[in-house]
Motif scaffolding. Structure first.
Motif, short mmCIF file in Angstrom:
data_model
loop_
_atom_site.label_atom_id
_atom_site.label_comp_id
_atom_site.label_asym_id
_atom_site.label_seq_id
_atom_site.Cartn_x
_atom_site.Cartn_y
_atom_site.Cartn_z
N TYR A 24 77.39 74.16 42.04
CA TYR A 24 77.80 73.68 43.36
C TYR A 24 78.66 72.41 43.22
CZ TYR A 24 77.24 70.94 47.63
OH TYR A 24 77.48 70.16 48.74
N LEU A 25 78.19 71.48 42.39
CA LEU A 25 78.91 70.20 42.26
C LEU A 25 80.29 70.39 41.63
CD1 LEU A 25 75.89 67.99 41.20
CD2 LEU A 25 77.19 67.74 43.30
N GLN A 26 80.37 71.27 40.66
CA GLN A 26 81.68 71.53 40.04
C GLN A 26 82.64 72.10 41.10
OE1 GLN A 26 81.74 74.29 36.72
NE2 GLN A 26 83.98 74.17 36.54
N THR A 27 82.12 73.01 41.90
CA THR A 27 82.94 73.61 42.94
C THR A 27 83.44 72.55 43.92
OG1 THR A 27 81.63 75.62 42.72
CG2 THR A 27 82.93 75.39 44.73
N MET A 28 82.56 71.65 44.33
CA MET A 28 82.95 70.60 45.27
C MET A 28 83.93 69.62 44.63
SD MET A 28 81.49 71.26 48.18
CE MET A 28 81.80 72.96 47.80
N PHE A 29 83.71 69.34 43.34
CA PHE A 29 84.63 68.44 42.63
C PHE A 29 86.03 69.04 42.60
CE2 PHE A 29 86.69 66.90 38.74
CZ PHE A 29 86.59 65.52 38.93
N GLU A 30 86.09 70.34 42.29
CA GLU A 30 87.40 71.01 42.24
C GLU A 30 88.04 71.07 43.63
OE1 GLU A 30 86.20 73.76 38.38
OE2 GLU A 30 86.70 74.75 40.28
N LEU A 31 87.21 71.20 44.65
CA LEU A 31 87.76 71.21 46.02
C LEU A 31 88.38 69.84 46.32
CD1 LEU A 31 88.19 72.52 48.79
CD2 LEU A 31 85.86 71.87 49.40
N GLN A 32 87.68 68.77 45.96
CA GLN A 32 88.25 67.43 46.15
C GLN A 32 89.62 67.34 45.48
OE1 GLN A 32 83.98 64.96 46.03
NE2 GLN A 32 85.44 64.66 44.39
N GLU A 33 89.69 67.84 44.24
CA GLU A 33 90.95 67.73 43.49
C GLU A 33 92.05 68.56 44.13
OE1 GLU A 33 90.07 68.31 39.24
OE2 GLU A 33 90.28 66.12 39.26
N MET A 34 91.71 69.76 44.59
CA MET A 34 92.74 70.60 45.21
C MET A 34 93.25 69.95 46.50
SD MET A 34 91.87 74.64 44.73
CE MET A 34 90.22 74.66 45.37
N LEU A 35 92.34 69.34 47.25
CA LEU A 35 92.77 68.70 48.51
C LEU A 35 93.65 67.48 48.21
CD1 LEU A 35 89.54 69.11 50.67
CD2 LEU A 35 91.65 70.42 50.85
#
Lengths: 131, 493, 453
Positions: free
Chosen positions: B104-115
Motif C-alpha cells: 500500500y505504501l509503495q503504491t501511495m509513494f508512487e502516486l505522490q511521485e506521479m502527481l
C-alpha cells in the motif's frame, strides 16, 4: 419598476428606514431587494438589546437560491424584531414596507439619518443600476 | 415510479450476520439506552430490492452522458474499483505497522511521485479528502509560510469573480479576508485591477487555469510576476487540470501550491456526492508546511512522514491519511493511462469540447467567448432564447433530462447570464455529442413553439419539479414514525 | 488507448468541424514557453491484465494480520449485499444530486441515512455526512461557536480522552478561526469530574465529550452534560454508532441532552481500507440546524403533489454564500453514506445490538486473559464498551513488534499520546474475533513476554 414609498429613507444596500415619533427607526428591505431575492424562506433576525455599528451585518434574509446580509444602516441598539417573520418570512415579499419590516433600532445619533437617500434619490440609484 | 421509505417495511430483519459470543456484555445498566432507535425492520431481500430500485431512480455516468461543466464526469473504469477492493487492501488497518503495508505504501509513494510529474511541483501530500480540503491545506500553507517569514500582515486572499464558491469560503475559514477582482471582457484577468489590489497585505491569489470561463489564462506569467513581486503566493485550483494534462505544468506557470481533484482528472467515482480526493502539491518553499502524513522512502522501506519529521507542517486534516481507497483508484487509472495516455486525455477532452462548441454555434447558440479557443469546457448563453420565449437556462436543463442527458452546469459562473457550462470529457464519442446537439436544437424549437411545455419539464423522470421553497421553509429532514406507531417500534424479531 | 472511443475518421471529421487541422492547434493559447513535451516520466501504459497482476502483488505484500487494533477504526463483518449494491453504477458513478429529478435514488438514501444517524444519536437533524469523524468534530466546534448565542467565547473545553487525532485535526482546521481547545484532565480512565471546578470562571462555547472515550471507557456523560449547560456551554457528544445500539444516546445525556453529536461512521459497514474513505456524521437539535455545515436532504413534494427529495437549506453553503458560508465544505461522502445506510438497514437495531454485545464480551475476554499473564495488568477497571487498556512491564513497541512477527496486530501503543499511563496498550476484539483468535493472541503475548526486557 418596483415600489418606492415617499416617506422612507433608503440605503445603497436596499434597506429602508422609517423614523418613528419615539425616536426609534424601523428597518426593512426594499421592494427591489425582495424581488431580486425571490420568495424568502428564512429570516435570521438579530436579538433585541444587541448594539450594532453602522455597516455591521446584523440579519440575514434567505431565499432558496440566495442569501443576503442586512447591514445595519445606522449605529444603535436593536429594540425589537419582527417575530412574525419566524413563521412567515414571505411577509417580506408580500408586504416589504409594512408587515415585512425586519427590526427596530434606537440610533445613537439621529442626525446620521441625514446621510441616507430619500425616495427620489433611491429611485435614481435604482435606475442607474438598471443600466 | 417511486419507492417507499425503508422504514415502511415491517418484516423480520435477518440477523445472524455475526457469530454469537459465549457471554453477554457487561455494561452498567445506567449507561444503556432505553428507547429504540429508528432503524429499518426489513428482510434481506426487501433491503436488496429497496436499494436496487432506488439506484434505478438515478442518472449516472454508467447510464447517461453528463456534460457537466467544471465536474469532469468521465467514465470510471470498473477495474479501478475491483482492484482497490482487493481483500488485503480493505482489511488493512490504518494504524497497522509499515511491515504490514509495504504494498500500500509503495503504491501511495508512487502516486505522490506521479502527481508531482503531472503538475511540476516539488512534493505532494495525498491527505486532503476533497477539493475544498485541498484548498484549505493550500491557504493554510501560504499562511504558515508568511508566518515563518515573520510576515504577519499578509491577510488578504485575492479571488477572481468567476472562481468556485469554495475559494472565498476557504479563505474565510482560514481567517483571511477575501478581495474579489473582476475578469476582463476577453475572459482573462484584468491585470490593472490585479495591480491595484496587491500589496504588503497580500497573502496570495487563488486561480483556476483554465478558468471557470473555459479559457486558458494567457497572461498567467505576468500574473505570477505581479503577485510574487508583491510578496504573495499563487494557489492553483486544479478543478480544470483535465484540460492541460501533459501540455503544460502549473509549476512552470509560477504556482506555489496546487490541489488536484482526483475524482475529476483521475476518474475516481463521484459516488452521488463524494468521496472526493484533493491531493496537494507544493513548490520548494512550501515543502516544509505540507500536511502530514505523507510517504517517504528510507532505503528499501516506505515509511510515514509525520509531525515528528515535519515540525513546520500545518498538521493533520483527517484521522488517518485521507480517502485511501480513492487514492488507490486514482493510482490504478494513472498507471493504465501511462504518460502518453494522459496527453491523450487532454487532447480528446479539448477536441470534444471544441467540436461540441462549433456544432452548437453552427446550430445558432450563443457562445460566451467565441473569439477564444475553448479548453475542455465552454459556455453557452441562452440570453436570447430567454428574451424571445421566456424559457431560461434552468428550463433547458430540466428539458435535457427528458432527452436522457444530465444537465450541464447552470448559472455558474455567475458573470454570464443564462449560462450553461458544458464539459463533455474525453470518454464520450462523437455520436454521444451529436445526440446532445440534437436535443438542444429540439428543445429550442419547442421553446419557440410551445414554451409552456418546456417550462413543465421534466415529464418523464421519477418526479416533476420539486417545491424547493416548501423544502426550505418547513424542513422535513428525517422520517418520524407516526404517533400511533410507537408501540410497533419496540425490538424487532 | 484506454477509455477514448474516437476512430481516425471521427477525429478527422471533428477537427474539420472545429476548423483546425491538427489536435495540437487546440492548445495554441498556451504560451509557447510554458508548453511541455509530454509526460515520459510517468512511464508506459499498463493493460488491465498487467495492472491487475501488479495490484494483486502489492495487496499480497501487505498480508492479512489478525487484527486486535481499534483506536478509531474497527473491523466488523460487512454483509455481502452492502458493497454489491453500493457499487452499482447508478450509485457509484452518479454526480452530486443537484438535479433532484434525476437523483431521487441518492437523495432518498441520504434522507434515510439522516434519519438513522439522527435517531441513533437521539437528536433531531442530521446532515448528509462529512469527510470523516475527525473533521466532523472540527465542524462541530465551528458550529458550536456560531450557535451559542449566550457566549461569545471561542474556546471549547475538550476531554483529554477525546481521540488524539480528532483533537489534532480540529486544531489544524480551527486555527484560522482562532478557536482554542482547552484540555480537561483525566483520572482513572475517565474525564476528571473534580477538575471541572478549575474551569467555572471561564467562558466556553461548548464542552466536548467522547463516549465511549478513546480508551474505550464509559464517561459520566450526565454529570458532564449538566455541568456544561449550567455554565452556558453547548455540549458536543462524540459517539461510535455501533455503541449507540446499546448506550444512551447523546440526546438523552443529562437533564437536557447534548446539543450536537458527531462521530466516525466507519463501523457501519465500511472497510478499514487504510483509513478511508470513511464517513463522518454531524447531528444537532432543530433549533440550531441553520448553523449546520454541508449538504442536507429534505423531503418535499413536486408540482403534482407527489413526495420527492431535494437538497435543501442550501443558502448556508459555499456555492451560494461564498465567503460567508457556514463552511468551505462542498462535498459529502455520498457513496460511503450509501453503504452505511444499506448496512444499518440489513442489520436493524437488533443486529447492531448483537454485534455490540459480542464486541463487548470479546474485548472483556481478551483483557481478562491478557491480565492473567505475568507482566500485564489493568490500570483501571472503569466500565468499557469494546476497547480496553492494559499495562505492560516493558515498552509497548517491542512487544507489538514480536506479535507482528507472528501475524498479529496487537493493538495501539498509547505511550506517546498518554505517557501518564506508562507502558499502556489499547486492545480491541470485535465480533470478528473468535475465541480461538483470542487464544492465539494470548499465547503469542505470553511468548513475547518471556523474552527478557
Amino acid at each position: 419598476m418596483s415600489e418606492v414609498p415617499d416617506n422612507f429613507l433608503y440605503t445603497k444596500d436596499h434597506e429602508w428606514l422609517d423614523l418613528d415619533d419615539d425616536g426609534v427607526v424601523t428597518v426593512g428591505i426594499s421592494d427591489h431587494a425582495q424581488e431580486a431575492l425571490g420568495e424568502l424562506v428564512f429570516v435570521e433576525a438579530p436579538q433585541a438589546g444587541v448594539i450594532f455599528a453602522n455597516g455591521d451585518a446584523c440579519a440575514v434574509v434567505e431565499s432558496v437560491k440566495a442569501a443576503s446580509d442586512i447591514y445595519c444602516p445606522i449605529t444603535g441598539e436593536i429594540t425589537e424584531v419582527n417575530a412574525a417573520l419566524e413563521d412567515e418570512p414571505e411577509l417580506v415579499n408580500s408586504s416589504p414596507y409594512e408587515a415585512g419590516w425586519v427590526f427596530r433600532i434606537r440610533p445613537d445619533d439621529v442626525t446620521a439619518l441625514n446621510e441616507l437617500m430619500d425616495a427620489e434619490a433611491y429611485e435614481t440609484f435604482l435606475a442607474e443600476l438598471e443600466d | 415510479m417511486s419507492e417507499p421509505l425503508i422504514f415502511e417495511y415491517q418484516s423480520v430483519s435477518r440477523q445472524g450476520f455475526v457469530a454469537r459470543s459465549a457471554s453477554e456484555s457487561r455494561l452498567p445498566a445506567d449507561a444503556l439506552r432505553t428507547d429504540e432507535p429508528v432503524l429499518p425492520r426489513a428482510s434481506e431481500l426487501e433491503v436488496v430490492r429497496h436499494f436496487t430500485r432506488l439506484s434505478q431512480l438515478n442518472f449516472s455516468i454508467d447510464t447517461q452522458f453528463y456534460p457537466l461543466g467544471s465536474c469532469t464526469m468521465k467514465y470510471n473504469p470498473r477495474i479501478c474499483n475491483r482492484l482497490a477492493m482487493l481483500p488485503q487492501f480493505l482489511l488493512r488497518h490504518p494504524l497497522g505497522g509499515v511491515e504490514h503495508g509495504q504494498g500500500y505504501l509503495q503504491t501511495m509513494f508512487e502516486l505522490q511521485e506521479m502527481l508531482q510529474v503531472v503538475t511540476g511541483m516539488e512534493a505532494v501530500s495525498l491527505t486532503p479528502m476533497a477539493g475544498a480540503q485541498g484548498e484549505f491545506a493550500g491557504v493554510a500553507m501560504i499562511q504558515a509560510y508568511h508566518a515563518a517569514q515573520g510576515d504577519t500582515e499578509r491577510t488578504q486572499i485575492i479571488v477572481p469573480d468567476a472562481a468556485h464558491g469554495t475559494n472565498p469560503a476557504t479563505a474565510t475559514m482560514c481567517g483571511c479576508d477575501v478581495v474579489e477582482i473582476f475578469t476582463g471582457v476577453d475572459g482573462d484577468i484584468d491585470l490593472e485591477a490585479l495591480r491595484a489590489v496587491v500589496g504588503p497585505q497580500t497573502a496570495g491569489i487563488m486561480l483556476t487555469n483554465p478558468s471557470t470561463l473555459g479559457v486558458f489564462e494567457r497572461q498567467i506569467q505576468e500574473i505570477a510576476a505581479i503577485v510574487h513581486e508583491a510578496g504573495g503566493l499563487l494557489y492553483y485550483d486544479g478543478a480544470n487540470l483535465n484540460a492541460i494534462l501533459g501540455k503544460t505544468l502549473p509549476g512552470d506557470m509560477g504556482f506555489d501550491v496546487i490541489h488536484m481533484n482526483l475524482h475529476k482528472t483521475f476518474s475516481t467515482p463521484h459516488g452521488g456526492g463524494g468521496p472526493g480526493s484533493g491531493a496537494v502539491g507544493v513548490s520548494k518553499r512550501l515543502k516544509p508546511f505540507l500536511p502530514v502524513p505523507f510517504i517517504q522512502k528510507k532505503g528499501d522501506l516506505y515509511v510515514w512522514a509525520t509531525e515528528e519529521s515535519c515540525p513546520q507542517s500545518i498538521g493533520r486534516l483527517s484521522a488517518f491519511m485521507g480517502n485511501s481507497g480513492v487514492l488507490l483508484r486514482a493510482y490504478i487509472y494513472m498507471r493504465m493511462l501511462g504518460g502518453q495516455g494522459m496527453e491523450r486525455v487532454s487532447d480528446f477532452a479539448v477536441l470534444n469540447a471544441n467540436y461540441l462548441l462549433h456544432a452548437l454555434q453552427e446550430a445558432g447558440f450563443e457562445i460566451a467567448f467565441p473569439e477564444r479557443r475553448a479548453t475542455h469546457e465552454f459556455i453557452v448563453s441562452l440570453k436570447k432564447e430567454m428574451r424571445d420565449t421566456g424559457v431560461n437556462a434552468m428550463d433547458f436543463a430540466k428539458a435535457l433530462l427528458d432527452h436522457g442527458f444530465h444537465a450541464p452546469t447552470t448559472y455558474f459562473p455567475t458573470l454570464v447570464p443564462e449560462c450553461l457550462l458544458i464539459e463533455p470529457t474525453e470518454t464520450e464519442s462523437q455520436h454521444a455529442l451529436d445526440g446532445f446537439v440534437a436535443a438542444m436544437i429540439s428543445i429550442r424549437k419547442q421553446a419557440y413553439t410551445d414554451p409552456d411545455k418546456v417550462k413543465e419539464a421534466p415529464l418523464t423522470l421519477p418526479v416533476r419539479r420539486l417545491d424547493d421553497v416548501r423544502a426550505a421553509k418547513q424542513p422535513d429532514l428525517i422520517w418520524q414514525p407516526a404517533e400511533n406507531n410507537t408501540e410497533n417500534t419496540t425490538a424487532g424479531s | 488507448m484506454p477509455f477514448i472511443p474516437h476512430t481516425d475518421t471521427d477525429i478527422a471529421r471533428m477537427l474539420q468541424r472545429a476548423g483546425i487541422s491538427d489536435i495540437s492547434q487546440l492548445f495554441d493559447e498556451i504560451p509557447v514557453d510554458l508548453k511541455i513535451d509530454g509526460l515520459e516520466a510517468i512511464g508506459p501504459a499498463l493493460s488491465e491484465a498487467e495492472i491487475a497482476q501488479l495490484m494483486q502483488q502489492r495487496a499480497r505484500a501487505d498480508g492479512e494480520p489478525l487484527c486486535f487494533m481499534g483506536a478509531g477504526a474497527y473491523e466488523h463483518y460487512i454483509p455481502a449485499a452492502v458493497w454489491d449494491i453500493a457499487t452499482r453504477g447508478e450509485f457509484y458513478s452518479a454526480y452530486t444530486p443537484y438535479q433532484a429529478e434525476a437523483s431521487q435514488g441518492t437523495l432518498q438514501v441520504i434522507y434515510e441515512f439522516q434519519t438513522m444517524i439522527a435517531s441513533l444519536n437521539g437528536l433531531d437533524v442530521s446532515n448528509a455526512s462529512l469527510y470523516d469523524g475527525a473533521t466532523a468534530f472540527a465542524e462541530a466546534c465551528l458550529m458550536a461557536v456560531r450557535a451559542n448565542r449566550k457566549s461569545k467565547s471561542k474556546k471549547i473545553l475538550v476531554s483529554r480522552l477525546l481521540s488524539p487525532v480528532f483533537r489534532s485535526v480540529a486544531t489544524t482546521i480551527l486555527q484560522g478561526q482562532r478557536i482554542e481547545l482547552v484540555e480537561l484532565p483525566i483520572r482513572n480512565g475517565q474525564t476528571d469530574i473534580a477538575a471541572l471546578k478549575n474551569f467555572v470562571d471561564e467562558d466556553f462555547a461548548a464542552v466536548a465529550i467522547q463516549n465511549p472515550s478513546f480508551l474505550g471507557t464509559l464517561e459520566d456523560v450526565d454529570t458532564l452534560t449538566d455541568w456544561a449547560h449550567e455554565h452556558g456551554a453547548l455540549v458536543i457528544g462524540i459517539t461510535n454508532p455501533m455503541s449507540l445500539a446499546l448506550l444512551k444516546a447523546p440526546g438523552q445525556w443529562g437533564t437536557a441532552g447534548a446539543d450536537i453529536a458527531c462521530g466516525e461512521g466507519q463501523p457501519m459497514g465500511i472497510p478499514l481500507s487504510s483509513g478511508g474513505p470513511y464517513v463522518g456524521y454531524l447531528v444537532c437539535r432543530k433549533a440550531i440546524m441553520r448553523q449546520m455545515p454541508g449538504r442536507i436532504v429534505g423531503r418535499t413534494v413536486d408540482i403534482e403533489g407527489k413526495p420527492g427529495f431535494t437538497l435543501t437549506l442550501q443558502a448556508r453553503e459555499q456555492h451560494i454564500r461564498r465567503s460567508k458560508a457556514t463552511s468551505n465544505i462542498c462535498t459529502n461522502q455520498g457513496l460511503i453514506a450509501t453503504a452505511a445506510t444499506i448496512y444499518m438497514s440489513l442489520m436493524g437495531a437488533e443486529g447492531l445490538r448483537q454485534v455490540a454485545h459480542s464486541c463487548n464480551a470479546n474485548t472483556h475476554m481478551l483483557v481478562d486473559a491478557l491480565c492473567a499473564l505475568p507482566g500485564i495488568s489493568q490500570p483501571f477497571d472503569t466500565p468499557l464498551f469494546h476497547e480496553g487498556v492494559v499495562q505492560l512491564d516493558r515498552p509497548v513497541a517491542g512487544f507489538l513488534m514480536e506479535l507482528s512477527r507472528q501475524g498479529i496486530l496487537g493493538g495501539y501503543d498509547l505511550s506517546a499520546d498518554y505517557p501518564e499511563l506508562g507502558h499502556a496498550l489499547l486492545v480491541c476484539a470485535t465480533e470478528q474475533r473468535s475465541a480461538a483468535d483470542i487464544a492465539s493472541y494470548v499465547a503469542a503475548a505470553g511468548a513475547a513476554l518471556e523474552v527478557a526486557v
